[in-house]
Enzyme design. Structure first.
Site, PDB file in Angstrom:
ATOM      1  N   HIS A  70      19.748 -28.708  12.975  1.00 36.62           N
ATOM      2  CA  HIS A  70      18.468 -29.399  12.744  1.00 36.62           C
ATOM      3  C   HIS A  70      17.884 -30.064  13.981  1.00 36.62           C
ATOM      4  O   HIS A  70      16.753 -30.542  13.949  1.00 36.62           O
ATOM      5  CB  HIS A  70      18.609 -30.434  11.614  1.00 36.62           C
ATOM      6  CG  HIS A  70      17.405 -30.441  10.697  1.00 36.62           C
ATOM      7  ND1 HIS A  70      17.450 -30.979   9.425  1.00 36.62           N
ATOM      8  CD2 HIS A  70      16.144 -30.004  10.886  1.00 36.62           C
ATOM      9  CE1 HIS A  70      16.245 -30.866   8.869  1.00 36.62           C
ATOM     10  NE2 HIS A  70      15.441 -30.267   9.728  1.00 36.62           N
ATOM     11  N   ASP A 101      16.282 -32.995   2.856  1.00 41.30           N
ATOM     12  CA  ASP A 101      17.570 -33.131   3.554  1.00 41.30           C
ATOM     13  C   ASP A 101      18.418 -34.178   2.840  1.00 41.30           C
ATOM     14  O   ASP A 101      17.881 -35.128   2.269  1.00 41.30           O
ATOM     15  CB  ASP A 101      17.283 -33.594   4.994  1.00 41.30           C
ATOM     16  CG  ASP A 101      18.388 -33.320   5.994  1.00 41.30           C
ATOM     17  OD1 ASP A 101      18.065 -33.026   7.167  1.00 41.30           O
ATOM     18  OD2 ASP A 101      19.593 -33.398   5.618  1.00 41.30           O
TER      19      ASP A 101
HETATM   20  N1  LIG Z   1      23.858 -39.057  10.087  1.00 38.96           N
HETATM   21  C1  LIG Z   1      24.908 -38.260  10.666  1.00 38.96           C
HETATM   22  C2  LIG Z   1      24.834 -36.834  10.084  1.00 38.96           C
HETATM   23  C3  LIG Z   1      23.655 -36.033  10.599  1.00 38.96           C
HETATM   24  C4  LIG Z   1      23.440 -34.742   9.814  1.00 38.96           C
HETATM   25  C5  LIG Z   1      22.422 -33.875  10.464  1.00 38.96           C
HETATM   26  B1  LIG Z   1      21.731 -32.806   9.508  1.00 38.96           B
HETATM   27  O1  LIG Z   1      20.983 -33.473   8.492  1.00 38.96           O
HETATM   28  O2  LIG Z   1      20.833 -32.011  10.259  1.00 38.96           O
HETATM   29  O3  LIG Z   1      22.717 -32.020   8.874  1.00 38.96           O
HETATM   30  C6  LIG Z   1      26.279 -38.902  10.413  1.00 38.96           C
HETATM   31  C7  LIG Z   1      26.622 -38.932   8.962  1.00 38.96           C
HETATM   32  N2  LIG Z   1      27.743 -39.795   8.585  1.00 38.96           N
HETATM   33  C8  LIG Z   1      28.450 -40.474   9.689  1.00 38.96           C
HETATM   34  C9  LIG Z   1      29.593 -41.371   9.153  1.00 38.96           C
HETATM   35  C10 LIG Z   1      30.538 -40.604   8.241  1.00 38.96           C
HETATM   36  C11 LIG Z   1      29.780 -39.836   7.179  1.00 38.96           C
HETATM   37  C12 LIG Z   1      28.706 -38.983   7.809  1.00 38.96           C
HETATM   38  C13 LIG Z   1      24.766 -38.221  12.168  1.00 38.96           C
HETATM   39  O4  LIG Z   1      25.671 -37.684  12.810  1.00 38.96           O
HETATM   40  O5  LIG Z   1      23.766 -38.751  12.667  1.00 38.96           O
HETATM   41 MN   LIG Z   2      19.085 -32.206   8.754  1.00 40.92          MN
HETATM   42 MN   LIG Z   3      21.411 -32.689   6.502  1.00 38.74          MN
END
Ligand SMILES: N[C@](CCCC[B-](O)(O)O)(CCN1CCCCC1)C(=O)O
Ligand SMILES: [Mn+2]
Ligand SMILES: [Mn+2]
Ligand SMILES: [Mn+2]
Length: 305
Positions: free
Chosen positions: A96, A119
């Site tokens: 993404h 999302d």
């Molecule tokens: N918000 C997260 C996940 C991002 C997903 C990107 B997508 O939407 O394009 O797939 C981290 C999420 N979170 C961190 C702590 C443990 C659980 C997951 C991040 O790494 O920023």
């Molecule tokens: Mn995403």
């Molecule tokens: Mn996502």
């Protein structure tokens, strides 16, 4: 009406190998054939080729900034050209982080665009708030004018500047938002609908309010950025950051039917299909087939006729 399909085989916005094979998996699930069945002229622009930037060391814990920045600069040019040529564009990811280039390229042609982000995640971390340093969790932060004083100058991103106002964005499907992201959503008064909101209001009301929020003052082009992990993992298992309690098939298709019915869809992203993460071939095919259904529905395939 003509539709162009552009593949972006890219994975450096996150750590799990395989999402660069997303475009092929979606094509292999019959995307082009399905679009030809709708009354469009279909143009396949093939897949972009991206080059890894040497010695691309982390910057403020952000991973592969120069590689991700370069890829998105290339993508933004391709998207701008396709929209400028009059095509409705389907961008196949890839992770993404590609929305940085896709939405920027679209905004170059359509500065008054509005953005619908479907999302499980808000993808609005700044480099400082990100818990992972992965740029696929940060794309929206690069777009918003209201955040530019919070954004450092990341190497690889000098080509872009924020173009979107927070009132021109709506989220649908959120269920895994980081603390720093939540603070930004509140501070900027961004309109969002979580899975709990969908449970309470129902998807029909969510779409009514979302489209009214974005279009009632002024009709303008829609950019739909659709992360396949918005769906429940039982429907879309082959993806990098699955989160339980996602959209049903019918909710996802209702979202895209309503967007099609505005007649304003101009660019859509379908991202985060990772064919290496399905436990079985059937799981991979189900995820890719779902992606095709979402795209076809966004472009006018109906459940009625
Ligand atoms: N918000 C997260 C996940 C991002 C997903 C990107 B997508 O939407 O394009 O797939 C981290 C999420 N979170 C961190 C702590 C443990 C659980 C997951 C991040 O790494 O920023
Ligand atoms: Mn995403
Ligand atoms: Mn996502
Ligand atoms: Mn994901």
């Amino acid at each position: 009406q003509s539709v162009a399909v552009l593949g972006a085989p890219f994975s450096r916005g996150q750590k799990r190998g395989g999402v660069e094979h997303g475009p092929k998996a979606i094509r292999d699930a019959g995307l082009l054939e399905r679009l030809s069945g709708l009354d469009y002229a279909v143009h396949d622009f093939g897949d972009l080729s991206f080059h890894h930037v040497e010695k691309d060391e982390p910057y403020m814990d952000v991973k592969f900034p120069r590689t991700v920045g370069a890829a998105n600069k290339t993508l933004s040019g391709a998207v701008s050209r396709a929209v400028g040529a009059g095509h409705t564009l389907v961008m196949l990811g890839g992770d993404h982080s590609l929305a940085i280039g896709s939405v920027a390229g679209h905004a170059q042609q359509c500065p008054d665009l509005c953005l619908i982000w479907v999302d499980a995640h808000a993808d609005i971390n700044t480099p400082m708030s990100s818990p992972s340093g992965n740029l696929h969790g940060q794309p929206v932060a690069f777009m918003l004018k209201e955040l530019q004083d919070k954004m450092p100058d990341i190497p690889g991103f000098s080509w872009t500047k924020p173009f979107l106002s927070s009132r021109d964005l709506v989220y649908i499907g959120l269920r895994d938002v980081d603390p720093g992201e939540y603070q930004i959503l509140k501070d900027l008064n961004i309109q969002y609908f979580t899975m709990r909101d969908i449970d309470r209001l129902g998807i029909q009301r969510v779409m009514e309010v979302s489209l009214d929020h974005l279009l009632s003052r002024k009709q303008r082009p829609i950019h739909l950025s659709f992360d396949v992990d918005a769906f429940d993992p039982s429907l879309a298992p082959a993806t990098g950051t699955p989160v339980n309690g996602g959209l049903t098939y019918r909710e996802g298709i209702y979202i895209t039917e309503e967007i099609h019915n505005t007649g304003l869809l101009s660019v859509m992203d379908l991202v985060e299909v990772n064919p290496m993460l399905g436990a079985t071939r059937q799981a991979v095919e189900a995820t890719a087939s779902l992606a095709v259904d979402v795209i076809a529905s966004s472009l006018g395939q109906t459940r009625e006729a």
